[in-house]
Design an enzyme around this catalytic site. Structure first.
Site, PDB file in Angstrom:
ATOM      1  N   CYS A 192     -26.092  -3.219 -12.939  1.00  0.00           N
ATOM      2  CA  CYS A 192     -25.723  -3.008 -11.543  1.00  0.00           C
ATOM      3  C   CYS A 192     -24.407  -3.718 -11.263  1.00  0.00           C
ATOM      4  CB  CYS A 192     -26.811  -3.535 -10.611  1.00  0.00           C
ATOM      5  SG  CYS A 192     -26.420  -3.260  -8.877  1.00  0.00           S
ATOM      6  N   ASP A 215     -19.465   2.501  -1.288  1.00  0.00           N
ATOM      7  CA  ASP A 215     -20.242   1.661  -2.191  1.00  0.00           C
ATOM      8  C   ASP A 215     -19.468   1.523  -3.496  1.00  0.00           C
ATOM      9  OD1 ASP A 215     -22.296   0.108  -3.102  1.00  0.00           O
ATOM     10  OD2 ASP A 215     -23.815   1.676  -3.089  1.00  0.00           O
ATOM     11  N   ASN A 216     -19.838   0.521  -4.279  1.00  0.00           N
ATOM     12  CA  ASN A 216     -19.259   0.342  -5.609  1.00  0.00           C
ATOM     13  C   ASN A 216     -17.733   0.250  -5.592  1.00  0.00           C
ATOM     14  OD1 ASN A 216     -21.791   0.349  -6.919  1.00  0.00           O
ATOM     15  ND2 ASN A 216     -21.867   2.570  -6.785  1.00  0.00           N
TER      16      ASN A 216
END
Length: 888
Positions: free
Chosen positions: A167, A299-300
């Site tokens: 993750c 996100d990310n």
């Protein structure tokens, strides 16, 4: 020539018979070569290769029971392992295994311990649904196609390969200790490895024939989320490069995917962050631009370190700049041994201690060194490295229904394990073990943290502190513990007032000067006693004023007459009446401001005598946090315990906390318009008490829901003591609750009790901002749920961003019916380009338009102090009577 494994044949049989897909398929390594020109028996196996030289999965114990905590969530169909550490409360399911447990499993992680990152509910895919599961390949292609699950298994070459997935938030808890990011707190176990089986994505896409201008592959899953289906993208040329190993997978470690890991089909993108490996795959869309999916954009990403959470929310350009998107993993490492809080007795430990852990790189780059320092990085020692992945490179047979095809591939897509024996004498003299890794491109872990808004890709040197417990015992501390678990040297240093960014891991060096905090003079205590008042008050006299009309109460042994408070107290008369004849010190001092304390001499009437103090102390201990199982939970003079059973994230800084009452059939007992008090202890054991209005139905049984905005620390101000303490609560923790309190109660049909005096109203003008919507919403719902209630409601709700609008779905539901009794107006100070509503603050013009004074009307106001003050001034100037303004 087409290679078809016996496992695929078995899968086809299972498909046709609609048998269950979760059965474990044995690790078949035999293959059958089928040539169209030959009459070959497809069941004749070729001689198998021995398996002894390659790491095989540890025995798995796939859960079959749904845990009790999941039974009342959308994931009520998903069995899970109770050892997994939940990072975001009960739901959605985001977990990591205990670090040592993960490490002890070895190279391959059993599915039940594999970390999980879910953004929402897990799609429920039944066995009978799998034969009809399909994916579409569309967009910039000559031949748009839809492939069934059976076709994916039977018409494409199947590959089995080990891949480590990580993750992007791995080790984020360390960043959150320095300054809270927008992400939840991963420890160092957001990493796992499995053997994945399935076709290469390139083979799937080739069949659709991408057009020349195609540049990206956008992927979309079946998990429906608040901002659409989860999706992201990678470059098409990466997909078509066989050395990058991008595949679709239907198995982990020889078993069908579990629900949490994408059952029945997912993407696996080796060497890149886990967020690119879409689960529950439904679409591959070929495009000329990166994905425009909400989750790909917001996100990310690693935004520049100087961008604050507030700035990122106000300036969308930071999210749409693809330079800040994350693809390849960065170099990282962590120690599993020594474990956190492990103690080592030096006299019996032997000569050396084996320090061990993991390391991984990104983009297929191999870790080529891991180094250890015991002297703050002045000198380094080279650790030994093991590469279990390499054992598969010489394996040329089928495994779990897929061909192991790694002999030609140089890329490294798996973690490696490092170890170093260190002399006990050296550990005794050191204050910390420092670990750093380097890959073959000489990318190396940095000494210091690169903090960013989302807290992703955290990879500074991993530091294990060494604490001297005695002359013979040392104890080891990891930086943090995951989620809300306490512990770690970072937490210890921060609580002690250390600066975690001082270049010395927060420890004070001999060169440091005293901090300003150490030089500050103690704050002078405010005197709440009236000069010249020396009257002694007995317990009998105090108890005689346990009265709703002449309530006396005690703070720090001093007695105050609350009679004059009854009319004008902001918390309403009930808050004073509830304190009558009791020691209210704890809640008074926790709630009231310095200004309120300075007013107290006007109400001071005397001092409790010694006998009265002792009796009152014993009475308080007997009644505090009572566990009497009453029919009604809320008791005005007794703190009752409620257990946190769920914490749901509404946005990055807003949560719904669900508390379980004492028994399932218990009523809360909170009238509409009233509040309750919540009490808990902070890290220093100081009581914090705040008033909140639940958003759950007033007649809900056994549970209550409270919507709370978390005020985190910023560079310029401290966060909210109560909200940050609530944020740290674990599922199962208990808080104390007492009530009801408040000056207003709505009894229905236009009847209001205001400081216990009944009034009739024809309309409410409701003015709120941020989380101030909660008491407003409670009264609004009380009106709207009764179609016969004639009361008109106008809500003026001010926020910064559209995502800051709380209770949005419920508010929209009230207006969707076209009911003329309800009008809701939103205005934003930081609107997006797509926002079509009003903009700006709640101004004089808006109040004149939507909240003009009218006969038998009340203005209900709740929001930040500045908004309340401004609204009061404007409304009074526009003709409102001060008695018609109610501030929650």
């Amino acid at each position: 020539m087409t290679t078809i494994t016996q496992s695929i044949t078995e899968y086809e049989r299972l498909l046709s018979n609609e048998n269950k897909f979760y059965h474990t398929i044995s690790p078949l390594v035999t293959t059958t070569e089928v040539t169209e020109d030959e009459d070959t028996n497809p069941n004749t196996p070729v001689e198998a290769e021995p398996l002894s030289d390659i790491p095989l999965p540890p025995p798995s114990n796939v859960p079959t029971e749904v845990l009790s905590v999941d039974k009342n969530t959308p994931d009520h169909h998903v069995p899970r392992d109770p050892r997994l550490i939940r990072l975001t409360g009960v739901h959605p399911f985001n977990v990591e295994p205990p670090l040592t447990t993960l490490f002890n499993e070895g190279f391959l992680t059993p599915p039940e311990l594999f970390y999980v990152r879910n953004h929402g509910a897990v799609p429920q895919v039944r066995d009978e649904d799998i034969p009809s599961w399909d994916i579409s390949i569309e967009g910039l292609v000559q031949n748009p196609i839809t492939l069934s699950f059976k076709q994916i298994l039977s018409e494409f070459d199947q590959i089995t390969a080990p891949v480590t997935m990580v993750c992007a938030g791995n080790r984020r808890k360390e960043q959150n200790q320095v300054r809270k990011s927008k992400g939840f707190s991963w420890g160092a176990a957001g990493v796992s490895t499995a053997l994945f089986t399935g076709p290469m994505m390139a083979d799937i896409i080739k069949r659709a024939k991408p057009l020349r201008k195609a540049k990206f592959v956008c992927m979309e899953g079946a998990d429906k989320l608040p901002n659409g289906y989860y999706g992201t993208s990678v470059k098409l040329n990466w997909v078509m490069d066989a050395n990058r190993g991008i595949m679709l997978a239907h198995k982990m470690n020889g078993e069908s995917l579990t629900p949490d890991h994408g059952r029945p089909l997912r993407v696996v993108v080796p060497g890149q962050i886990g967020g690119r490996s879409v689960k529950w795959l439904k679409k591959l869309i070929i495009t000329d631009k990166p994905s425009d999916n909400w989750y790909h954009i917001y996100d990310n990403r690693v935004l520049p370190t100087m961008i604050t959470p507030e700035q990122s929310a106000q300036e969308p350009k930071w999210w749409t700049d693809d330079r800040y998107a994350i693809y390849d993993l960065n170099v990282n490492s962590a120690a599993a041994y020594p474990q956190h809080d492990e103690q080592l007795r030096l006299s019996t430990a032997g000569a050396t201690y084996s320090v061990r852990g993991y390391a991984y790189g990104g983009g297929g780059r191999r870790i080529n060194r891991v180094e250890i320092s015991l002297d703050k990085g002045r000198s380094w020692r080279l650790a030994n490295i093991e590469y279990p992945e390499d054992k598969y490179r010489d394996f040329e047979s089928n495994l779990f229904g897929g061909r192991v095809d790694m002999y030609w591939r140089e890329a490294s897509f798996c973690w490696c394990f490092w170890n170093l024996d260190i002399a006990i004498a050296d550990l005794k003299e050191s204050d910390a073990i420092l670990i750093r890794a380097m890959d073959e491109s000489l990318n190396i872990q940095p000494r210091d943290m690169y903090w960013s808004v989302l807290g992703m890709m955290n990879n500074p040197w991993f530091r294990v502190a060494i604490i001297k417990e005695s002359d013979d015992v040392i104890r080891f501390e990891h930086p943090t513990q995951p989620a809300l678990l306490p512990g770690g040297w970072m937490e210890r240093v921060k609580k002690a007032g250390g600066d975690l960014t001082n270049g010395n891991w927060g420890e004070k060096s001999s060169d440091d000067v005293d901090s300003p905090a150490e030089n500050q003079q103690p704050t002078e205590e405010i005197n709440m006693k009236k000069e010249g008042v020396n009257r002694g008050i007995s317990i009998e006299e105090l108890k005689a004023h346990d009265s709703p009309t002449e309530p006396w109460f005690v703070v720090n042994g001093e007695v105050y007459d609350g009679t004059k408070f009854l009319e004008g107290h902001p918390g309403g008369a009930q808050s004073i009446i509830s304190a009558a004849a009791t020691d209210a010190s704890e809640e008074f001092l926790a709630i009231h401001s310095e200004t309120a304390k300075a007013m107290m001499p006007d109400y001071h009437i005397g001092t409790l005598d010694e006998k009265a103090r002792e009796i009152l102390k014993n009475d308080s201990q007997d009644s505090s946090s009572s566990q009497t199982l009453d029919e009604i939970f809320l008791q005005p003079k007794i703190w009752k315990k409620a257990e946190l059973c769920s914490k749901k994230s509404v946005s990055w800084d807003t949560r719904i906390f669900t508390f379980k009452l004492e028994h399932e059939s218990q009523k809360l007992g909170l009238p509409t318009g009233q509040h309750l008090m919540v009490k808990l202890k902070d890290a220093s054991s100081e009581s914090i008490i705040r008033s909140y209005t639940p958003i759950s139905e007033t007649d809900q049984i056994g549970f209550l829901d409270i919507l709370i905005k978390i005020y985190f620390d910023t560079e310029t101000s401290k966060g909210g003591k109560m909200t940050m303490a609530l944020e740290k609560l674990n599922i199962g923790d208990k808080v104390d609750i007492k009530g009801p309190i408040g000056k207003l109660t709505y009894t229905g049909d236009g009847r209001v009790l205001l400081n216990d005096k009944e009034r009739r109203v024809k309309s409410f003008r409701m003015i709120c901002g941020g989380s101030g919507i909660t008491p407003i919403f409670q009264v609004l719902r009380g009106v709207m749920q009764n179609p016969a209630d004639p009361t008109e409601c106008v809500v003026l709700d001010g926020n910064r961003l559209e995502e800051d609008i709380l209770c949005r779905e419920e508010l929209d539901a009230f207006t969707a019916t076209g009911d003329p009794r309800c009008k809701i107006i939103h205005t934003l100070t930081k609107p997006s380009k797509e926002w079509k509503g009003l903009t700006g603050r709640i101004s004089e013009d808006l109040l004149k338009q939507y909240a003009a004074p009218s006969e038998q009307s009340l203005a209900l106001i709740c929001g930040p102090p500045g908004m309340e003050s401004s609204a009061k001034k404007i409304l009074l100037a526009q003709g409102w009577d001060e008695n018609d303004l109610v501030f929650f």
